[in-house]
Design a protein around this motif. Structure first.
Motif, PDB file in Angstrom:
ATOM      1  N   PHE A 182       0.787  -1.285   0.124  1.00 32.71           N
ATOM      2  CA  PHE A 182      -0.048   0.078  -0.025  1.00 32.71           C
ATOM      3  C   PHE A 182       0.784   1.296  -0.002  1.00 32.71           C
ATOM      4  CE2 PHE A 182       0.416  -1.372   4.530  1.00 32.71           C
ATOM      5  CZ  PHE A 182       1.069  -0.286   5.157  1.00 32.71           C
ATOM      6  N   THR A 183       0.392   2.247  -0.368  1.00 34.72           N
ATOM      7  CA  THR A 183       0.899   3.739  -0.456  1.00 34.72           C
ATOM      8  C   THR A 183       0.022   4.624  -0.118  1.00 34.72           C
ATOM      9  OG1 THR A 183       0.140   4.330  -2.750  1.00 34.72           O
ATOM     10  CG2 THR A 183       1.917   2.868  -2.644  1.00 34.72           C
ATOM     11  N   SER A 184       0.958   5.916   0.101  1.00 37.26           N
ATOM     12  CA  SER A 184       0.000   7.139   0.590  1.00 37.26           C
ATOM     13  C   SER A 184       0.800   8.242   0.496  1.00 37.26           C
ATOM     14  CB  SER A 184      -0.126   6.891   2.381  1.00 37.26           C
ATOM     15  OG  SER A 184       0.979   6.986   2.982  1.00 37.26           O
ATOM     16  N   ILE A 185       0.072   9.314   0.466  1.00 39.34           N
ATOM     17  CA  ILE A 185       0.770  10.854   0.263  1.00 39.34           C
ATOM     18  C   ILE A 185       0.320  11.288   1.570  1.00 39.34           C
ATOM     19  CG2 ILE A 185       0.997  10.433  -2.134  1.00 39.34           C
ATOM     20  CD1 ILE A 185      -1.488  12.254  -2.358  1.00 39.34           C
ATOM     21  N   ALA A 186       1.188  12.451   1.931  1.00 36.61           N
ATOM     22  CA  ALA A 186       0.821  13.492   3.157  1.00 36.61           C
ATOM     23  C   ALA A 186       0.520  14.794   2.883  1.00 36.61           C
ATOM     24  CB  ALA A 186       1.549  13.129   3.984  1.00 36.61           C
ATOM     25  N   PRO A 187      -0.053  15.487   1.874  1.00 35.08           N
ATOM     26  CA  PRO A 187      -0.137  16.741   1.787  1.00 35.08           C
ATOM     27  C   PRO A 187      -0.931  17.628   2.950  1.00 35.08           C
ATOM     28  CG  PRO A 187      -2.221  15.596   0.622  1.00 35.08           C
ATOM     29  CD  PRO A 187      -0.960  14.694   1.147  1.00 35.08           C
ATOM     30  N   TYR A 188      -0.527  18.947   2.740  1.00 32.11           N
ATOM     31  CA  TYR A 188      -1.457  20.127   3.340  1.00 32.11           C
ATOM     32  C   TYR A 188      -1.983  21.044   2.605  1.00 32.11           C
ATOM     33  CZ  TYR A 188       3.159  22.227   4.420  1.00 32.11           C
ATOM     34  OH  TYR A 188       4.415  22.544   4.326  1.00 32.11           O
ATOM     35  N   GLU A 189      -2.672  21.991   2.944  1.00 37.19           N
ATOM     36  CA  GLU A 189      -2.915  23.087   2.446  1.00 37.19           C
ATOM     37  C   GLU A 189      -2.178  24.220   2.476  1.00 37.19           C
ATOM     38  OE1 GLU A 189      -4.868  24.762   0.055  1.00 37.19           O
ATOM     39  OE2 GLU A 189      -6.589  23.614   0.848  1.00 37.19           O
ATOM     40  N   HIS A 190      -1.418  24.451   1.444  1.00 33.66           N
ATOM     41  CA  HIS A 190      -0.442  25.468   1.281  1.00 33.66           C
ATOM     42  C   HIS A 190      -0.282  25.782  -0.357  1.00 33.66           C
ATOM     43  CE1 HIS A 190       3.072  28.168   1.656  1.00 33.66           C
ATOM     44  NE2 HIS A 190       2.571  28.817   2.739  1.00 33.66           N
ATOM     45  N   ASP A 191      -0.198  26.769  -0.559  1.00 31.51           N
ATOM     46  CA  ASP A 191       0.270  27.152  -2.121  1.00 31.51           C
ATOM     47  C   ASP A 191       1.633  26.489  -2.559  1.00 31.51           C
ATOM     48  OD1 ASP A 191      -2.091  28.104  -2.725  1.00 31.51           O
ATOM     49  OD2 ASP A 191      -1.517  30.342  -2.421  1.00 31.51           O
ATOM     50  N   SER A 192       2.410  26.309  -1.806  1.00 32.29           N
ATOM     51  CA  SER A 192       3.915  25.766  -2.240  1.00 32.29           C
ATOM     52  C   SER A 192       3.899  24.193  -2.028  1.00 32.29           C
ATOM     53  CB  SER A 192       4.733  26.424  -1.087  1.00 32.29           C
ATOM     54  OG  SER A 192       4.742  25.903   0.081  1.00 32.29           O
ATOM     55  N   VAL A 193       2.697  23.573  -1.695  1.00 31.36           N
ATOM     56  CA  VAL A 193       2.712  22.250  -1.424  1.00 31.36           C
ATOM     57  C   VAL A 193       1.667  21.546  -2.293  1.00 31.36           C
ATOM     58  CG1 VAL A 193       2.242  20.329   0.314  1.00 31.36           C
ATOM     59  CG2 VAL A 193       3.781  22.405   0.910  1.00 31.36           C
ATOM     60  N   GLN A 194       0.439  22.134  -2.330  1.00 32.99           N
ATOM     61  CA  GLN A 194      -0.621  21.374  -2.988  1.00 32.99           C
ATOM     62  C   GLN A 194      -0.515  21.121  -4.338  1.00 32.99           C
ATOM     63  OE1 GLN A 194      -3.153  19.378  -1.537  1.00 32.99           O
ATOM     64  NE2 GLN A 194      -4.606  20.914  -0.919  1.00 32.99           N
ATOM     65  N   PRO A 195       0.135  21.928  -5.273  1.00 33.97           N
ATOM     66  CA  PRO A 195       0.070  22.062  -6.448  1.00 33.97           C
ATOM     67  C   PRO A 195       1.225  20.485  -6.967  1.00 33.97           C
ATOM     68  CG  PRO A 195       0.370  24.103  -6.108  1.00 33.97           C
ATOM     69  CD  PRO A 195       0.431  23.402  -4.750  1.00 33.97           C
ATOM     70  N   TYR A 196       1.760  20.143  -6.034  1.00 26.27           N
ATOM     71  CA  TYR A 196       2.637  19.057  -6.423  1.00 26.27           C
ATOM     72  C   TYR A 196       1.892  17.840  -6.219  1.00 26.27           C
ATOM     73  CZ  TYR A 196       6.494  22.327  -6.649  1.00 26.27           C
ATOM     74  OH  TYR A 196       7.631  23.186  -6.814  1.00 26.27           O
ATOM     75  N   TYR A 197       1.412  17.755  -5.024  1.00 27.80           N
ATOM     76  CA  TYR A 197       0.416  16.527  -4.792  1.00 27.80           C
ATOM     77  C   TYR A 197      -0.578  16.529  -5.629  1.00 27.80           C
ATOM     78  CZ  TYR A 197       3.414  15.634  -0.784  1.00 27.80           C
ATOM     79  OH  TYR A 197       4.374  15.287   0.081  1.00 27.80           O
ATOM     80  N   LEU A 198      -1.419  17.565  -6.149  1.00 25.97           N
ATOM     81  CA  LEU A 198      -2.565  17.489  -7.015  1.00 25.97           C
ATOM     82  C   LEU A 198      -1.843  16.887  -8.227  1.00 25.97           C
ATOM     83  CD1 LEU A 198      -4.636  20.746  -5.819  1.00 25.97           C
ATOM     84  CD2 LEU A 198      -4.994  18.270  -5.326  1.00 25.97           C
ATOM     85  N   ALA A 199      -0.920  17.516  -8.739  1.00 24.28           N
ATOM     86  CA  ALA A 199      -0.270  16.884  -9.984  1.00 24.28           C
ATOM     87  C   ALA A 199       0.190  15.446 -10.042  1.00 24.28           C
ATOM     88  CB  ALA A 199       0.969  17.875 -10.327  1.00 24.28           C
ATOM     89  N   LEU A 200       0.703  14.901  -9.012  1.00 19.50           N
ATOM     90  CA  LEU A 200       0.679  13.516  -8.505  1.00 19.50           C
ATOM     91  C   LEU A 200      -0.542  12.863  -8.742  1.00 19.50           C
ATOM     92  CD1 LEU A 200       2.392  11.156  -7.958  1.00 19.50           C
ATOM     93  CD2 LEU A 200       2.400  11.845  -5.558  1.00 19.50           C
ATOM     94  N   TRP A 201      -1.433  13.266  -7.919  1.00 18.09           N
ATOM     95  CA  TRP A 201      -2.920  12.618  -8.062  1.00 18.09           C
ATOM     96  C   TRP A 201      -3.533  12.625  -9.221  1.00 18.09           C
ATOM     97  CZ3 TRP A 201      -4.921   9.743  -4.365  1.00 18.09           C
ATOM     98  CH2 TRP A 201      -6.562   9.459  -4.464  1.00 18.09           C
ATOM     99  N   GLN A 202      -3.611  13.612 -10.012  1.00 21.82           N
ATOM    100  CA  GLN A 202      -4.304  13.829 -11.431  1.00 21.82           C
ATOM    101  C   GLN A 202      -3.592  12.626 -12.268  1.00 21.82           C
ATOM    102  OE1 GLN A 202      -3.916  17.786 -13.391  1.00 21.82           O
ATOM    103  NE2 GLN A 202      -5.427  17.000 -14.924  1.00 21.82           N
TER     104      GLN A 202
END
Length: 303
Positions: A182-202
């Motif tokens: 299994f795998t997971s990601i650990a993002p949080y709400e910040h403009d310097s962080v979310q775009p990276y995880y959203l690109a990965l998620w998409q």
């Protein structure tokens, strides 16, 4: 054993367009996860109370692609930086043998290294980072008999697409070759962080089993209604993902147990949206005798 050069080349050159769907781990609402080992508090796996009626994931924190110098990234060559004196391979095997409901994962990167130096994602190239990461992470997984991997980069010296490709290709290889379950990601709400995880998620969200969203990164004094709005927003951001509710025992922000965290979890459960709870972190909880670890698991086990 080092993966063959041919296999590596195939993996790092594959386009996500051609990735075959991989079945995600079956999620249970009685999933409890706990980060452990990042703060040198001499916490052992056996210190933490484990309820036999939940699925329990320890997340060793952290493996970092840096040398011993806190300013020297290694382009995907990961080393163990968690508390190696108290979180050893033999202790991992022992806790899993004693508690069949326990699985153990490791988290990558984290916030800082050494005396507060930020851990940056800084690949030389996608191919070189993926090649090095596959080899070094596979070695750690096998040495510690780990079940999963968590991605917790919080600082970046690259663009979101590069991050998405590096992490996505890494996760694809690890799951396709059954190195992790299994795998997971650990993002949080910040403009310097979310775009990276959203690109990965998409692009690679089908490879990610859990979203360990850091709700404790929201301001202190978060109310139940605010938390519910935050949860809904992140469920929309990571649509189709298993978003876990979370709080910190380190005095950080978000909705605390004292202010209604478990009330909010009850509301999520009634809506069929509670996929589990995770806590940051066991190191911080030691001083309070793991009070909220017990409460969280009792809540999850009661239906």
């Amino acid at each position: 054993m080092e993966p063959s050069n041919l296999l590596i080349l195939l993996i790092i050159q594959v386009s996500s367009t051609f990735l075959l769907p991989i079945n995600a781990a079956t999620a249970k609402s009685a999933l409890f996860r706990e980060y452990i080992g990042a703060e040198g508090q001499n916490v052992t796996l056996s210190d933490v109370p484990i309820n036999p009626d939940v699925e329990f994931h320890f997340i060793l924190s952290f493996a970092i692609d840096y040398t011993d110098s806190p300013t020297s990234p290694t382009d995907g060559d990961f080393n163990v930086y968690w508390d190696m004196d108290n979180l050893t391979p033999s202790q991992v095997n022992s806790i899993k043998a004693k508690h069949p409901n326990v699985k153990v994962a490791m988290s990558l990167a984290g916030d800082t290294i050494g005396d507060g130096h930020h851990v940056f994602f800084k690949p030389t190239s996608i191919n070189s980072w993926v090649r090095n990461a596959i080899y070094s992470i596979t070695e750690i997984v096998r040495k510690y008999n780990l079940n999963g991997i968590d991605i917790d980069y919080e600082h970046f010296k690259s663009d979101p697409d590069t991050f998405a490709e590096c992490m996505g290709r890494l996760l694809y290889y690890l799951k396709q070759n059954e190195i992790v379950a299994f795998t997971s990601i650990a993002p949080y709400e910040h403009d310097s962080v979310q775009p990276y995880y959203l690109a990965l998620w998409q692009k690679y969200g089908h490879l990610i089993d859990y979203v360990n969203f850091q709700f404790y990164a929201y301001p202190k004094g978060t109310t139940i209604s605010q938390f519910m709005r935050y949860f809904e927003k992140q469920s929309s951001n990571y649509r189709g993902g298993k978003i876990l509710a979370s709080f910190g025992t380190d005095g950080s922000g978000g909705l605390s147990p004292q202010n209604g965290f478990f009330t909010a979890c009850g509301m999520l459960r009634k809506q069929g949206k509670l996929h589990g709870i995770f806590i940051w972190s066991a190191d911080d909880s030691k001083k309070d005798n793991f009070r909220y670890e017990k409460q969280s698991q009792d809540f999850l086990a009661s239906k």
